[in-house]
Design a protein around this motif. Structure first.
Motif, short mmCIF file in Angstrom:
data_model
loop_
_atom_site.label_atom_id
_atom_site.label_comp_id
_atom_site.label_asym_id
_atom_site.label_seq_id
_atom_site.Cartn_x
_atom_site.Cartn_y
_atom_site.Cartn_z
N THR A 89 0.93 -1.09 -0.09
CA THR A 89 0.04 0.07 -0.09
C THR A 89 0.79 1.16 0.00
O THR A 89 2.00 1.15 0.30
CB THR A 89 -0.82 -0.06 1.15
OG1 THR A 89 -0.17 0.23 2.34
CG2 THR A 89 -1.75 -1.36 1.44
N ALA A 90 0.37 2.31 -0.24
CA ALA A 90 0.89 3.66 -0.19
C ALA A 90 1.17 4.10 1.06
O ALA A 90 2.25 4.59 1.56
CB ALA A 90 0.05 4.78 -0.97
N THR A 91 0.63 3.83 2.27
CA THR A 91 0.76 3.87 3.54
C THR A 91 2.14 3.12 3.91
O THR A 91 2.92 3.76 4.47
CB THR A 91 -0.29 3.51 4.59
OG1 THR A 91 -1.49 4.35 4.27
CG2 THR A 91 0.07 3.47 5.85
N MET B 68 7.70 3.29 4.99
CA MET B 68 9.42 2.91 4.79
C MET B 68 9.96 3.90 4.65
O MET B 68 11.21 3.92 5.16
CB MET B 68 9.05 1.92 3.55
CG MET B 68 8.50 0.44 3.65
SD MET B 68 7.53 -0.29 2.06
CE MET B 68 9.18 -0.07 1.00
N ALA B 69 9.57 5.00 3.69
CA ALA B 69 10.43 6.10 3.57
C ALA B 69 10.62 7.02 4.88
O ALA B 69 11.87 7.37 4.99
CB ALA B 69 9.69 7.06 2.56
N LEU C 11 8.08 -4.67 8.50
CA LEU C 11 6.75 -4.53 8.21
C LEU C 11 5.58 -5.47 7.79
O LEU C 11 4.50 -5.28 7.98
CB LEU C 11 6.20 -3.21 7.56
CG LEU C 11 6.93 -1.93 7.92
CD1 LEU C 11 6.60 -0.71 7.07
CD2 LEU C 11 6.63 -1.49 9.47
N GLY C 12 6.19 -6.69 7.53
CA GLY C 12 5.45 -7.88 7.24
C GLY C 12 4.99 -7.73 5.64
O GLY C 12 4.14 -8.43 5.18
N GLY C 13 5.84 -6.88 4.96
CA GLY C 13 5.51 -6.77 3.61
C GLY C 13 6.44 -7.40 2.67
O GLY C 13 6.48 -7.26 1.43
N ALA C 14 6.79 -8.68 3.15
CA ALA C 14 7.63 -9.51 2.22
C ALA C 14 6.82 -10.37 1.24
O ALA C 14 5.76 -10.97 1.57
CB ALA C 14 8.40 -10.62 3.25
#
Length: 363
Positions: free
Chosen positions: A62-64, A69-70, A231-234
């Motif tokens: 997601t963009a969030t 991340m940034a 963040l669990g985005g793997a």
């Protein structure tokens, strides 16, 4: 209420993937993205990096997630970022900067949800052991709660130059950035010249079911991948959804002008309804903000009355509503939506309960 809403103007996040987009997803070649083996994701990331004139990109859920991340890449725990007081990162990402990066948000005022050098000057902390360190400036393009406005390129250039002179980084929440490029006529690469990292959402005006991308330097994106994992985005066989984003980049950018035109026509119809207030000239992209005169009721009451007639428009404040046009909303639907709006106001809605969706949904 009808079993299915007739006209859903709550957000461009409600769009459904088209048949052609679904076919692209079904045909996608996939692999293990965590091992950099998904060819569709790799191709999308390379395309986005080139599009924005950056060295690298990383696909996100997601963009969030991409925004957070940034923030984590640019800041350390105890640091501070500067952002407009309506900014999504500060207000509508569940406290992510504090919870994920240990970063505080210093919110600043600015016209139409945008920051410029006069608002930023004097707000960078001195290099003193007693003070938080200012590290990052976050801008939003287009502005969501600021009214759907697109930054002028020269304003982005001023902010970027000022930040660089002070050793600050600039991140852009570009959830609706392509709406801005279409409205203003500049290119993604024009924006990338002045901004360090940019997050772009595919699931709003571009019509994808999910997905975002973060672009930046090679080192910034290397760090961002580690944060994505944390963040669990793997992601594994993510080419299925990356293919939707590829399709959107090829087919759904230029047509955003239709959403903007529909938004302006909707605003013109709202302007004709007694009991509602709107600045038609302020409607620049696909977001339409308008107000209910207090003597007629409040925004939540009107939202509920509209819902009972099959029109979904969210309240965005005690008296304010926000309508959002998108690729699943047709121009031929405008007269009917305008008629229902007028009838709901004329019939009176003061006795209606609040919206069951809850107030101030910010998608």
């Amino acid at each position: 209420m009808p079993s299915r809403p007739l006209y859903d103007l709550r957000s461009d996040t409600v769009t459904k993937p088209s048949r052609a987009m679904r076919q692209a997803m079904a045909d996608a070649e996939v692999g293990d993205d965590m091992s950099a083996e998904d060819p569709t994701v790799n191709r999308l990331e390379a395309r986005c990096a080139e599009l924005f004139g950056k060295q690298a990109a990383v696909f996100a859920c997601t963009a969030t997630q991409a925004n957070q991340m940034a923030v984590r890449v640019h800041c350390q725990p105890g640091d501070e970022l500067l952002i407009h007081d309506t900014g999504h990162i500060a207000n509508f990402e569940a406290g992510g900067p504090a919870a994920i990066a240990g970063v505080s948000c210093r919110t600043l005022p600015g016209d139409r949800g945008m920051l410029d050098v006069p608002q930023l000057k004097g707000n960078v902390r001195a290099d003193d052991q007693h003070l938080v360190q200012t590290r990052l400036v976050c801008v939003e393009n287009t502005t969501n709660m600021g009214g759907g406005h697109a930054y002028p390129l020269e304003q982005l250039a001023r902010v970027g130059t000022w930040a660089k002179e002070l050793g600050l980084k600039v991140h852009m929440d570009g959830a609706r950035l392509f709406n801005a490029t279409v409205a203003r006529g500049y290119s993604p690469k024009d924006v990338g010249r002045h901004i360090d990292t940019i997050a772009v959402c595919f699931s709003k005006g571009l019509g994808c079911p999910m997905g975002a991308v973060l672009v930046g330097s090679t080192e910034e994106i290397r760090k961002a991948r580690r944060v994505r994992k944390m963040l669990g985005g793997a992601l594994r066989q993510a080419g299925i959804v990356a293919a939707a984003a590829e399709y959107a980049l090829s087919h759904n950018i230029e047509r955003l002008a239709e959403d903007h035109a529909n938004a302006h026509q909707l605003a013109e119809r709202i302007a004709q309804i007694r009991g509602l207030r709107i600045n038609v000239d302020a409607v620049e992209t696909n977001l339409v903000f308008f107000d209910v005169e207090p003597e007629w009721g409040n925004a939540a009451q009107l939202s509920h009355a509209l819902e009972s007639r099959g029109v979904l428009i969210h309240d965005a404040g005690p008296q304010r509503l926000r309508a959002c046009t998108h690729l699943d909303f047709r121009r031929e639907d405008l007269p009917e939506v305008g008629r229902i709006l007028a009838e709901c106001v004329e019939a009176g809605f003061r006795a209606s309960p609040g919206s069951p969706f809850g107030s101030f949904w910010r998608g």
